[in-house]
Write a protein that holds these residues in place. Structure first.
Motif, PDB file in Angstrom:
ATOM      1  N   HIS A 286      -5.874  -4.468  -5.237  1.00  0.00           N
ATOM      2  CA  HIS A 286      -5.691  -3.036  -5.261  1.00  0.00           C
ATOM      3  C   HIS A 286      -5.115  -3.381  -6.938  1.00  0.00           C
ATOM      4  O   HIS A 286      -4.271  -3.570  -7.382  1.00  0.00           O
ATOM      5  N   LEU A 287      -6.064  -2.934  -8.052  1.00  0.00           N
ATOM      6  CA  LEU A 287      -5.881  -3.236  -9.539  1.00  0.00           C
ATOM      7  C   LEU A 287      -4.836  -2.318  -9.967  1.00  0.00           C
ATOM      8  O   LEU A 287      -3.987  -2.765 -10.937  1.00  0.00           O
ATOM      9  N   ASN A 288      -4.530  -1.097  -9.322  1.00  0.00           N
ATOM     10  CA  ASN A 288      -3.313  -0.344 -10.030  1.00  0.00           C
ATOM     11  C   ASN A 288      -1.863  -1.081  -9.454  1.00  0.00           C
ATOM     12  O   ASN A 288      -0.952  -1.085 -10.320  1.00  0.00           O
ATOM     13  N   LEU A 289      -1.802  -1.621  -8.565  1.00  0.00           N
ATOM     14  CA  LEU A 289      -0.781  -2.164  -8.186  1.00  0.00           C
ATOM     15  C   LEU A 289      -0.674  -3.742  -9.200  1.00  0.00           C
ATOM     16  O   LEU A 289       0.396  -3.956  -9.297  1.00  0.00           O
ATOM     17  N   TYR A 368      -5.026   1.718 -16.302  1.00  0.00           N
ATOM     18  CA  TYR A 368      -5.197   2.172 -14.863  1.00  0.00           C
ATOM     19  C   TYR A 368      -6.665   2.123 -14.415  1.00  0.00           C
ATOM     20  O   TYR A 368      -7.467   1.650 -15.314  1.00  0.00           O
ATOM     21  N   SER A 369      -6.931   2.003 -13.332  1.00  0.00           N
ATOM     22  CA  SER A 369      -8.315   1.830 -12.531  1.00  0.00           C
ATOM     23  C   SER A 369      -8.395   2.757 -11.368  1.00  0.00           C
ATOM     24  O   SER A 369      -7.380   3.432 -11.053  1.00  0.00           O
ATOM     25  N   GLU A 370      -9.522   3.194 -11.376  1.00  0.00           N
ATOM     26  CA  GLU A 370      -9.951   4.323 -10.128  1.00  0.00           C
ATOM     27  C   GLU A 370      -9.895   3.275  -8.874  1.00  0.00           C
ATOM     28  O   GLU A 370     -10.143   3.981  -7.646  1.00  0.00           O
ATOM     29  N   GLU A 371      -9.898   2.085  -8.928  1.00  0.00           N
ATOM     30  CA  GLU A 371      -9.800   1.110  -7.792  1.00  0.00           C
ATOM     31  C   GLU A 371     -11.006   0.871  -6.907  1.00  0.00           C
ATOM     32  O   GLU A 371     -11.198   0.023  -6.169  1.00  0.00           O
ATOM     33  N   VAL A 372     -11.923   1.846  -6.794  1.00  0.00           N
ATOM     34  CA  VAL A 372     -12.986   1.779  -5.952  1.00  0.00           C
ATOM     35  C   VAL A 372     -14.045   1.009  -6.501  1.00  0.00           C
ATOM     36  O   VAL A 372     -14.919   0.592  -6.080  1.00  0.00           O
ATOM     37  N   ARG A 373     -13.796   0.532  -7.745  1.00  0.00           N
ATOM     38  CA  ARG A 373     -14.626  -0.222  -8.499  1.00  0.00           C
ATOM     39  C   ARG A 373     -13.651  -1.337  -9.410  1.00  0.00           C
ATOM     40  O   ARG A 373     -12.507  -0.950  -9.640  1.00  0.00           O
ATOM     41  N   GLY A 374     -14.185  -2.334 -10.073  1.00  0.00           N
ATOM     42  CA  GLY A 374     -13.435  -3.179 -10.739  1.00  0.00           C
ATOM     43  C   GLY A 374     -13.658  -2.836 -11.994  1.00  0.00           C
ATOM     44  O   GLY A 374     -13.991  -3.476 -12.995  1.00  0.00           O
ATOM     45  N   ASN A 375     -13.041  -1.575 -12.370  1.00  0.00           N
ATOM     46  CA  ASN A 375     -12.919  -0.939 -13.798  1.00  0.00           C
ATOM     47  C   ASN A 375     -11.577  -0.843 -14.144  1.00  0.00           C
ATOM     48  O   ASN A 375     -10.680  -0.414 -13.368  1.00  0.00           O
ATOM     49  N   ILE A 376     -11.219  -1.097 -15.448  1.00  0.00           N
ATOM     50  CA  ILE A 376      -9.816  -0.934 -15.900  1.00  0.00           C
ATOM     51  C   ILE A 376     -10.150   0.211 -17.290  1.00  0.00           C
ATOM     52  O   ILE A 376     -10.813  -0.085 -18.258  1.00  0.00           O
ATOM     53  N   TRP A 377      -9.430   1.051 -17.398  1.00  0.00           N
ATOM     54  CA  TRP A 377      -9.427   1.915 -18.567  1.00  0.00           C
ATOM     55  C   TRP A 377      -7.963   2.017 -19.314  1.00  0.00           C
ATOM     56  O   TRP A 377      -7.123   1.898 -18.588  1.00  0.00           O
ATOM     57  N   ILE A 378      -8.124   1.728 -20.601  1.00  0.00           N
ATOM     58  CA  ILE A 378      -6.900   1.973 -21.319  1.00  0.00           C
ATOM     59  C   ILE A 378      -6.805   3.455 -21.589  1.00  0.00           C
ATOM     60  O   ILE A 378      -7.443   4.217 -21.877  1.00  0.00           O
ATOM     61  N   ASN A 379      -5.412   3.732 -21.508  1.00  0.00           N
ATOM     62  CA  ASN A 379      -4.998   5.120 -21.531  1.00  0.00           C
ATOM     63  C   ASN A 379      -4.645   5.467 -23.057  1.00  0.00           C
ATOM     64  O   ASN A 379      -3.831   5.261 -23.634  1.00  0.00           O
ATOM     65  N   LEU A 380      -5.903   5.671 -23.697  1.00  0.00           N
ATOM     66  CA  LEU A 380      -6.054   5.926 -24.966  1.00  0.00           C
ATOM     67  C   LEU A 380      -5.854   7.243 -25.625  1.00  0.00           C
ATOM     68  O   LEU A 380      -6.133   8.171 -25.298  1.00  0.00           O
ATOM     69  N   GLU A 443     -15.230  -8.675 -12.949  1.00  0.00           N
ATOM     70  CA  GLU A 443     -16.452  -9.176 -12.220  1.00  0.00           C
ATOM     71  C   GLU A 443     -15.987 -10.236 -10.954  1.00  0.00           C
ATOM     72  O   GLU A 443     -15.323 -11.148 -11.527  1.00  0.00           O
ATOM     73  N   ALA A 444     -15.920 -10.095  -9.847  1.00  0.00           N
ATOM     74  CA  ALA A 444     -15.514 -10.558  -8.665  1.00  0.00           C
ATOM     75  C   ALA A 444     -16.608 -11.387  -7.919  1.00  0.00           C
ATOM     76  O   ALA A 444     -18.027 -11.111  -8.247  1.00  0.00           O
ATOM     77  N   ALA A 445     -16.447 -11.990  -6.687  1.00  0.00           N
ATOM     78  CA  ALA A 445     -17.404 -12.630  -5.971  1.00  0.00           C
ATOM     79  C   ALA A 445     -18.572 -11.376  -5.547  1.00  0.00           C
ATOM     80  O   ALA A 445     -19.566 -11.511  -5.266  1.00  0.00           O
ATOM     81  N   TYR A 446     -17.614 -10.378  -5.217  1.00  0.00           N
ATOM     82  CA  TYR A 446     -18.710  -9.243  -4.803  1.00  0.00           C
ATOM     83  C   TYR A 446     -17.729  -7.978  -5.287  1.00  0.00           C
ATOM     84  O   TYR A 446     -16.421  -7.957  -5.225  1.00  0.00           O
ATOM     85  N   PRO A 447     -18.479  -6.705  -5.428  1.00  0.00           N
ATOM     86  CA  PRO A 447     -17.452  -5.524  -6.083  1.00  0.00           C
ATOM     87  C   PRO A 447     -16.793  -4.957  -5.084  1.00  0.00           C
ATOM     88  O   PRO A 447     -15.963  -4.188  -5.631  1.00  0.00           O
ATOM     89  N   ASP A 448     -16.822  -4.909  -3.710  1.00  0.00           N
ATOM     90  CA  ASP A 448     -15.978  -4.292  -2.897  1.00  0.00           C
ATOM     91  C   ASP A 448     -14.894  -4.890  -2.364  1.00  0.00           C
ATOM     92  O   ASP A 448     -14.015  -4.522  -1.796  1.00  0.00           O
ATOM     93  N   LEU A 449     -14.578  -6.067  -3.185  1.00  0.00           N
ATOM     94  CA  LEU A 449     -13.110  -6.618  -3.261  1.00  0.00           C
ATOM     95  C   LEU A 449     -12.118  -5.640  -3.642  1.00  0.00           C
ATOM     96  O   LEU A 449     -11.162  -5.730  -3.293  1.00  0.00           O
ATOM     97  N   PHE A 450     -12.695  -4.717  -4.649  1.00  0.00           N
ATOM     98  CA  PHE A 450     -11.642  -3.898  -5.227  1.00  0.00           C
ATOM     99  C   PHE A 450     -11.603  -2.579  -4.256  1.00  0.00           C
ATOM    100  O   PHE A 450     -12.656  -1.925  -4.211  1.00  0.00           O
TER     101      PHE A 450
END
Length: 582
Positions: A286-289, A368-380, A443-450
């Motif tokens: 859980h990237l946001n956590l 922050y991250s939308e968490e359904v993907r391994g993406n992180i956005w900067i609050n720019l 990038e992790a072993a597979y994308p659905d880890l997030f």
């Protein structure tokens, strides 16, 4: 077969969505897949490296354009709406580069395109096109020419046409037998329609996709894999006489063999997939956590809804937030989405934000991250509605900090590193749409880890799920990075295993086999190592210097983007949720 174009080179591309050598090679060795076994002996073949992240929308679009997401714009089934912290659904009208069939149509070549994802709304081609995954239901105008739609039942041999199998509608009912029936029906319909179309239409390129193998991995993995925590031999015995995932692959292998037998020997054939598949395991990130743990994201606390505008956020949060009294755990995402049209516009916008970023205190959040993907956005500042990070040195320092710290994220039980690499977007993407993409990609072993936090009320960013929690998931298999690539025909060396190829190499290679130069904006290359020396001597690789077509960032390849209306968006959203993408 039509002989109208018999004097010209012809290519057939067969997409087996989600097909993986991890399953094919053991089953070939056991004698279960005779057609694919024959292709291994008579083709050049290789693992096909997908995109980051390896999901359907961006993978197929990258394959058919030969370009990265920063150039063609399709990064996922949705893209950021920078006027809010929400997203909007994408479709083919968002694609900013011409696909293979567009280029060939412009060159006067004839095409048949069937069920390729991200082809709705259908574009005008020199031939026929039936759109794929992003089609919002059978009521839509999903063919070119439009009259073709009425002919599809006859072309299907009297069966109802299948755009996307209804497998996902049976997954939560634990009806694996019905899931498999839907998948087998899609395989039969797809091969029947394409065979009949090719018999009556002149063609130089035929490109079609069978989606059943992807659905089979998503929904049938727990019935296939004895090591899966949800594997239950007693349940399996009630529904299946043998491995259902193998049965789906066998049906595809059978129909593939029958189809190949209809082709003349001078046709080049490519069999490809957009990604691989594997088990969805019990670990979730859980990237946001994790970001909150690092002091980079702040979640709202009780009472914060009393602030200006907070009452509306509190109401939306009650619908989608993660608490034991919230509706999120009891009402599906698709049901919430269906109710939106009943609410005021301001609440609908807020709900879109809360659906992806529940409970975030934006004024005190750096990333922050939308968490359904391994993406992180900067609050720019200047981009995000309540941005706090200044572009330039502060932005770069924050990205460097996240990269350094996140790459050491570990499994709390095994101590194993979970993250392969954290990429700055410019390290993976180039082009006019790169700035629409996430600031960091994990990038992790597979994308659905997030995974989204769901009903989880804890604060640990990495956790192992219980068997009960796993049983509530919609899917038990998920994507892996490597798909498959086979090439067969007179210009291709047989029985030739190759080093891994890129999914971006498919488009320029197809153009070469058709005797057409690849435009200079393609990022992929012709796979010359698979070609015979005689073929290369007769036709040296030619690239036509060509800049990408000028595209307004608000437009797709065909002009202004065409969004979905409420009913269409609901159809696509339900499908995304049913397949575990939301």
């Amino acid at each position: 077969m039509s002989t109208t174009a018999s004097s010209a080179r012809r290519v057939v591309v067969i997409g087996l969505d989600g097909a993986t050598f991890d399953l094919i090679q053991p089953w070939v060795a056991q004698g279960h897949l005779p057609t694919l076994a024959r292709l291994l002996r008579t083709s050049a073949w290789a693992p096909l490296e997908s995109v980051l992240h390896p999901f359907t929308a961006q993978a197929w679009t990258s394959m058919v354009t030969g370009a990265n997401q920063g150039k063609h714009r399709i990064f996922d089934f949705w893209e950021r709406d920078f006027s809010t912290y929400g997203f909007r659904l994408t479709n083919a009208s968002f694609r900013a580069l011409p696909a293979l069939w567009t280029l060939l149509s412009q060159a006067g070549r004839r095409v048949i395109v069937l069920n390729v994802p991200m082809t709705y709304p259908p574009e005008k081609v020199n031939g026929v096109l039936v759109s794929g995954w992003d089609t919002p239901g059978m009521g839509a105008a999903f063919t070119y020419p439009l009259a073709l739609k009425a002919e599809l039942p006859a072309l299907s041999g009297g069966q109802p046409y299948v755009i996307v199998p209804d497998d996902w509608k049976y997954s939560t009912a634990q009806r694996g037998d019905m899931v498999m029936a839907e998948l087998l029906r899609e395989i039969d319909v797809r091969f029947t329609v394409v065979t009949n179309l090719m018999a009556r239409e002149p063609w130089d390129l035929t490109f079609f996709v069978v989606s059943a193998l992807d659905g089979a991995a998503h929904f049938l993995w727990k019935y296939h894999d004895p090591s899966h925590p949800l594997y239950d031999p007693a349940v399996n015995a009630q529904m299946f006489t043998e491995d259902p995932l193998l049965q789906v692959y066998q049906r595809a292998d059978q129909r593939l063999g029958e189809f190949l037998a209809t082709l003349p020997p001078d046709v080049h054939v490519l069999v490809v997939s957009d990604h691989g598949e594997g088990a969805l395991e019990d670990v979730e990130i859980h990237l946001n956590l994790w970001l909150a743990q690092q002091g980079l994201l702040t979640l709202r606390t009780r009472g914060s809804h009393r602030s200006p505008g907070g009452t509306l956020k509190w109401l939306a949060a009650k619908l989608v937030d993660r608490g034991k009294h919230a509706l999120y755990g009891r009402v599906s995402f698709s049901t919430l989405s269906r109710l939106r049209h009943l609410w005021p516009d301001k609440l609908r916008v807020t709900l879109g934000e809360e659906s992806f970023f529940p409970g975030v205190d934006w004024a005190h959040t750096l990333a922050y991250s939308e968490e359904v993907r391994g993406n992180i956005w900067i609050n720019l500042k200047g981009r995000d509605p309540q941005g706090v990070v200044t572009p330039g040195a502060e932005y770069e320092a924050l990205r460097s900090r996240i990269i350094s710290e996140l790459q050491d994220l570990r499994d709390p039980t095994t101590g194993q590193r979970l993250v392969h690499r954290v990429w700055r977007r410019e390290e993976r993407f180039s082009g006019p749409f790169s700035e629409r993409l996430p600031d960091l990609l994990v990038e992790a072993a597979y994308p659905d880890l997030f995974r989204p936090r769901g009903a989880y009320t804890g604060r640990e960013p990495v956790r192992h799920l219980t068997v009960e929690e796993m049983s509530r998931r919609r899917i038990t298999g998920c994507h892996r990075a490597n798909g498959i690539f086979f090439a067969h025909g007179p210009a291709v060396q047989p029985d030739l295993p190759l080093a891994p190829a890129s999914i971006l190499d498919v488009a320029p290679t197809v153009l070469y086999l058709l005797g057409e130069p690849a435009p200079g904006w393609m990022d992929g290359r012709v796979l010359t190592e698979m070609l015979t020396p005689a073929a290369l001597a007769a036709q040296p690789v030619e690239t036509r210097p060509q800049a990408p077509p000028p595209v307004n960032p608000a437009d797709g390849a065909g002009g202004a983007v065409q969004g979905y209306d409420e009913a269409e968006a609901q159809e696509v959203t339900d499908r995304l949720a049913g397949l575990g993408y939301l």
